[in-house]
Design an enzyme around this catalytic site. Structure first.
Site, PDB file in Angstrom:
ATOM      1  N   LYS A  59       0.839  -1.209   0.000  1.00 54.83           N
ATOM      2  CA  LYS A  59       0.000   0.000   0.000  1.00 54.83           C
ATOM      3  C   LYS A  59       0.867   1.250   0.000  1.00 54.83           C
ATOM      4  O   LYS A  59       0.690   2.151  -0.823  1.00 54.83           O
ATOM      5  CB  LYS A  59      -0.905   0.012   1.243  1.00 54.83           C
ATOM      6  N   ASN A  60       1.804   1.323   0.934  1.00 60.62           N
ATOM      7  CA  ASN A  60       2.545   2.582   1.093  1.00 60.62           C
ATOM      8  C   ASN A  60       3.473   2.856  -0.078  1.00 60.62           C
ATOM      9  O   ASN A  60       3.701   4.009  -0.453  1.00 60.62           O
ATOM     10  CB  ASN A  60       3.293   2.589   2.429  1.00 60.62           C
ATOM     11  N   CYS A 153      -4.496   7.845   9.305  1.00 62.71           N
ATOM     12  CA  CYS A 153      -4.929   7.282  10.585  1.00 62.71           C
ATOM     13  C   CYS A 153      -4.740   8.280  11.716  1.00 62.71           C
ATOM     14  O   CYS A 153      -3.801   9.080  11.702  1.00 62.71           O
ATOM     15  CB  CYS A 153      -4.131   6.011  10.879  1.00 62.71           C
ATOM     16  N   ARG A 158       0.427  14.701  13.154  1.00 65.31           N
ATOM     17  CA  ARG A 158       1.296  14.314  12.028  1.00 65.31           C
ATOM     18  C   ARG A 158       1.667  15.585  11.271  1.00 65.31           C
ATOM     19  O   ARG A 158       1.111  15.886  10.220  1.00 65.31           O
ATOM     20  CB  ARG A 158       0.604  13.251  11.171  1.00 65.31           C
ATOM     21  N   PRO A 159       2.624  16.338  11.841  1.00 60.13           N
ATOM     22  CA  PRO A 159       2.972  17.630  11.247  1.00 60.13           C
ATOM     23  C   PRO A 159       3.671  17.470   9.898  1.00 60.13           C
ATOM     24  O   PRO A 159       4.075  16.369   9.522  1.00 60.13           O
ATOM     25  CB  PRO A 159       3.920  18.246  12.272  1.00 60.13           C
ATOM     26  N   ASP A 349       4.149  -0.097  12.122  1.00 59.10           N
ATOM     27  CA  ASP A 349       2.920  -0.603  11.486  1.00 59.10           C
ATOM     28  C   ASP A 349       2.610  -2.046  11.878  1.00 59.10           C
ATOM     29  O   ASP A 349       1.568  -2.580  11.483  1.00 59.10           O
ATOM     30  CB  ASP A 349       3.021  -0.494   9.954  1.00 59.10           C
ATOM     31  N   ARG A 444      -8.777   0.092   4.362  1.00 58.63           N
ATOM     32  CA  ARG A 444      -7.810   1.021   3.768  1.00 58.63           C
ATOM     33  C   ARG A 444      -6.493   0.333   3.441  1.00 58.63           C
ATOM     34  O   ARG A 444      -5.745   0.814   2.587  1.00 58.63           O
ATOM     35  CB  ARG A 444      -7.532   2.169   4.743  1.00 58.63           C
TER      36      ARG A 444
HETATM   37  N1  EPU Z   1       7.002  13.876  11.395  1.00 55.05           N
HETATM   38  C1  EPU Z   1       7.212  15.163  11.798  1.00 55.05           C
HETATM   39  N2  EPU Z   1       7.250  16.154  10.837  1.00 55.05           N
HETATM   40  C2  EPU Z   1       7.088  15.893   9.509  1.00 55.05           C
HETATM   41  C3  EPU Z   1       6.897  14.548   9.095  1.00 55.05           C
HETATM   42  C4  EPU Z   1       6.853  13.553  10.076  1.00 55.05           C
HETATM   43  O1  EPU Z   1       7.342  15.448  12.991  1.00 55.05           O
HETATM   44  O2  EPU Z   1       7.142  16.839   8.696  1.00 55.05           O
HETATM   45  C5  EPU Z   1       6.923  12.810  12.426  1.00 55.05           C
HETATM   46  C6  EPU Z   1       5.521  12.180  12.473  1.00 55.05           C
HETATM   47  O3  EPU Z   1       4.629  12.974  13.222  1.00 55.05           O
HETATM   48  C7  EPU Z   1       5.795  10.831  13.099  1.00 55.05           C
HETATM   49  C8  EPU Z   1       7.190  10.501  12.575  1.00 55.05           C
HETATM   50  O4  EPU Z   1       7.755  11.723  12.076  1.00 55.05           O
HETATM   51  O5  EPU Z   1       5.803  10.930  14.482  1.00 55.05           O
HETATM   52  C9  EPU Z   1       7.205   9.485  11.460  1.00 55.05           C
HETATM   53  O6  EPU Z   1       6.420   9.950  10.379  1.00 55.05           O
HETATM   54  P1  EPU Z   1       6.762   9.597   8.864  1.00 55.05           P
HETATM   55  O7  EPU Z   1       6.772  10.870   8.109  1.00 55.05           O
HETATM   56  O8  EPU Z   1       7.955   8.714   8.818  1.00 55.05           O
HETATM   57  O9  EPU Z   1       5.499   8.747   8.461  1.00 55.05           O
HETATM   58  P2  EPU Z   1       4.530   8.982   7.227  1.00 55.05           P
HETATM   59  O10 EPU Z   1       5.310   9.216   5.999  1.00 55.05           O
HETATM   60  O11 EPU Z   1       3.478   9.937   7.599  1.00 55.05           O
HETATM   61  C10 EPU Z   1       4.520   6.469   6.511  1.00 55.05           C
HETATM   62  C11 EPU Z   1       3.459   5.431   6.324  1.00 55.05           C
HETATM   63  C12 EPU Z   1       2.919   5.014   7.672  1.00 55.05           C
HETATM   64  C13 EPU Z   1       4.068   4.470   8.517  1.00 55.05           C
HETATM   65  C14 EPU Z   1       5.162   5.530   8.644  1.00 55.05           C
HETATM   66  C15 EPU Z   1       6.387   5.038   9.409  1.00 55.05           C
HETATM   67  C16 EPU Z   1       2.528   6.070   4.185  1.00 55.05           C
HETATM   68  C17 EPU Z   1       1.373   6.597   3.437  1.00 55.05           C
HETATM   69  N3  EPU Z   1       2.394   6.000   5.511  1.00 55.05           N
HETATM   70  O12 EPU Z   1       3.852   7.553   7.155  1.00 55.05           O
HETATM   71  O13 EPU Z   1       2.003   3.963   7.410  1.00 55.05           O
HETATM   72  O14 EPU Z   1       3.593   4.154   9.814  1.00 55.05           O
HETATM   73  O15 EPU Z   1       5.577   5.943   7.327  1.00 55.05           O
HETATM   74  O16 EPU Z   1       6.886   3.885   8.839  1.00 55.05           O
HETATM   75  O17 EPU Z   1       3.531   5.701   3.602  1.00 55.05           O
HETATM   76  C18 EPU Z   1       0.173   2.582   7.881  1.00 55.05           C
HETATM   77  O18 EPU Z   1       0.384   2.017   6.789  1.00 55.05           O
HETATM   78  O19 EPU Z   1      -0.639   2.129   8.726  1.00 55.05           O
HETATM   79  C19 EPU Z   1       0.881   3.812   8.203  1.00 55.05           C
HETATM   80  C20 EPU Z   1       0.500   4.652   9.160  1.00 55.05           C
END
Ligand code: EPU
Length: 469
Positions: A59-60, A153, A158-159, A349, A444
């Site tokens: 998915k991701n 989610c 999630r900034p 995850d 999802r």
């Molecule tokens: N973060 C910040 N600032 C930012 C971006 C991220 O503080 O600008 C923080 C987030 O708040 C969080 C941490 O960094 O605490 C990790 O966030 P990350 O950006 O790595 O995650 P993401 O890209 O939002 C993707 C996956 C998630 C998975 C995470 C970590 C997608 C669409 N989502 O999220 O998948 O948990 O990486 O591996 O690729 C899921 O599939 O259930 C899911 C939540």
């Protein structure tokens, strides 16, 4: 013959309980009434699982690569795209920009030459985190983007501060206005390569900045980047479109910008989180199953823990077999401790599903969530099965029920994707009947979930939403 992707129809079929989207432009007819919701899963627990389960595309990875098609002229064909609510939403995001998206089974063709807008439908972006990734390609290719703040989610704040700082380093003027990130290339032409160190190895920020840098003028050096395998899959797609990306898999990525990228064909990698979830389904039900395609090295964090807990795991080529059937009668699985971390650490995850499994093991297990600030919503639901769990901040203490005392079926609600899946796993192991509501949160991320569980021998079926009258 490939059918043309219809975002309205797909979203109504796959996401029946969500508000109807308003993609623009769209010439398609919206059906008069959405089909009745099938948002509750009924599980009669206690069945031993057996057999083989096919693992879908990631998915991701698919979400990021669908966004990346916007970097390319012409058409891109993606194979092994999972048919999920989130990939349908992402396809609708692309359609709302003017891209032509055709779904045929697990193949998707995206043609971007008619993209005429840099502002995707904000309602769609608000549904999934991955929708926000389009900001990088739009800014890189068209010099501007206005993208609503992301959804996804509910697992904590999630900034997008890392995205914003990174895009500024590539020469963008970025502001947050009306709940949107509005950005344009400061020089009025396009992005310019630069150096940027991420404060945290964020997956989405790394992917977004990589895509933006591919079409920037000159070289970009990104450091402290995420090393998740989905980033390598994105790099492999970008490379085959003509991009020059180096260092993927290390904590520094170097991108040499190119004027133009051309659409290509790419097969999405298998979903390591779906594979891990089925391994945990076998473990919690003390069963033996096989799964493929799986790349075991990408799951080594989970495999090491399950081996330590007493499971037997073997693999040959891309097929993995896990057995949690006790070797001697009365022997149980042992609990273990987990701390979630960016890859190659233990994946966040898989944290909720692992916690469900640990609640059936011997002894005390400690689970620390270090990636997201609020990823314990499943705890109070797992307690309804009789699981003995208490939390202190971001740490959960799981007092395993041991061999004699089983989980009991419960009525529970899936507040988010992975936490919801933890409840399905608990239901498979529990004595009696479990009802998991808000299944749309689980739809999802898991393709053909009931069909796959049923093929392994689980007793699961969907119930229609109770009539409110
Ligand atoms: N973060 C910040 N600032 C930012 C971006 C991220 O503080 O600008 C923080 C987030 O708040 C969080 C941490 O960094 O605490 C990790 O966030 P990350 O950006 O790595 O995650 P993401 O890209 O939002 C993707 C996956 C998630 C998975 C995470 C970590 C997608 C669409 N989502 O999220 O998948 O948990 O990486 O591996 O690729 C899921 O599939 O259930 C899911 C939540």
């Amino acid at each position: 013959m490939a059918s043309k992707f219809d975002p309205n129809l797909a979203l109504n079929l796959i996401l029946p309980t969500q508000p109807r989207p308003n993609p623009q432009p769209s010439s398609t007819q919206i059906p008069a009434a959405a089909p009745a919701a099938a948002d509750i899963l009924v599980i009669t627990g206690g069945n031993e699982l057996s057999g083989h389960v096919p693992i879908s595309g990631s998915k991701n990875s698919a979400l990021a690569i669908l966004a990346a098609t916007l970097c390319c002229r012409g058409a891109s064909k993606l194979n092994n795209v999972p048919r999920l609510a989130d990939t349908a939403t992402m396809a609708a995001v692309l359609s709302s920009l003017g891209a032509e998206v055709e779904f045929s089974g697990n193949e998707v063709v995206v043609e971007t030459d008619r993209v005429g807008s840099a502002e995707p439908d904000a309602g769609l972006i608000g549904r999934i985190r991955g929708g926000f990734f389009v900001v990088g390609p739009l800014l890189a290719r068209f010099g501007e983007a206005a993208v609503g703040l992301p959804g996804g989610c509910d697992i904590g704040a999630r900034p997008v501060d890392i995205y914003v700082r990174g895009l500024r380093q590539l020469g963008a003027v970025v502001e947050l206005r009306d709940n949107k990130l509005v950005a344009r290339a400061a020089n009025g032409r396009g992005l310019v390569g630069g150096r940027f160190r991420l404060d945290y190895p964020s997956v989405g920020s790394t992917q977004t900045l990589m895509m933006a840098a591919c079409l920037a003028e000159g070289t970009t050096l990104l450091s402290n980047v995420a090393r998740e395998p989905e980033i390598a899959d994105l790099a492999s797609f970008l490379t085959s479109t003509g991009a020059r990306v180096e260092g993927v898999g290390t904590d520094r990525i170097c991108v040499h910008g190119t004027r133009q990228l051309l659409g290509t064909e790419h097969t999405i990698m298998p979903d390591r989180i779906e594979a891990g979830t089925f391994m945990l389904a076998a473990a919690i039900t003390r069963s033996r199953i096989s799964l493929s395609p799986v790349c075991p090295v990408l799951l080594s964090g989970l495999i090491d823990k399950l081996l330590g807990g007493g499971c037997t795991i073997s693999h040959e080529r891309d097929e993995l077999e896990l057995s949690a059937i006790p070797r001697r009668s009365g022997e149980g699985l042992r609990g273990f401790d987990v701390r979630t971390l960016p890859y190659p650490g233990f994946p966040t995850d898989l944290q909720p599903q692992t916690m469900a499994m640990l609640s059936t093991c011997d002894g005390l297990s400690i689970v620390e969530e270090s990636v997201f600030e609020n990823r314990f919503t499943h705890v109070k639901e797992l307690q309804k099965f009789g699981a003995k769990i208490h939390t202190e901040g971001s740490t959960a203490f799981i007092h395993g029920k041991g061999r004699r005392d089983k989980l009991r079926g419960a009525r529970v609600s899936a507040a988010d994707l992975r936490g919801g899946m933890a409840l399905v796993l608990a239901g498979l192991a529990a004595e009696g009947v479990t009802q998991v509501s808000r299944m749309s949160n689980i739809d999802r991320g898991y393709e053909s979930l009931e069909a796959k569980l049923r093929s392994l021998g689980a007793d699961v079926k969907r119930l229609e939403e109770p009539n409110p009258s």
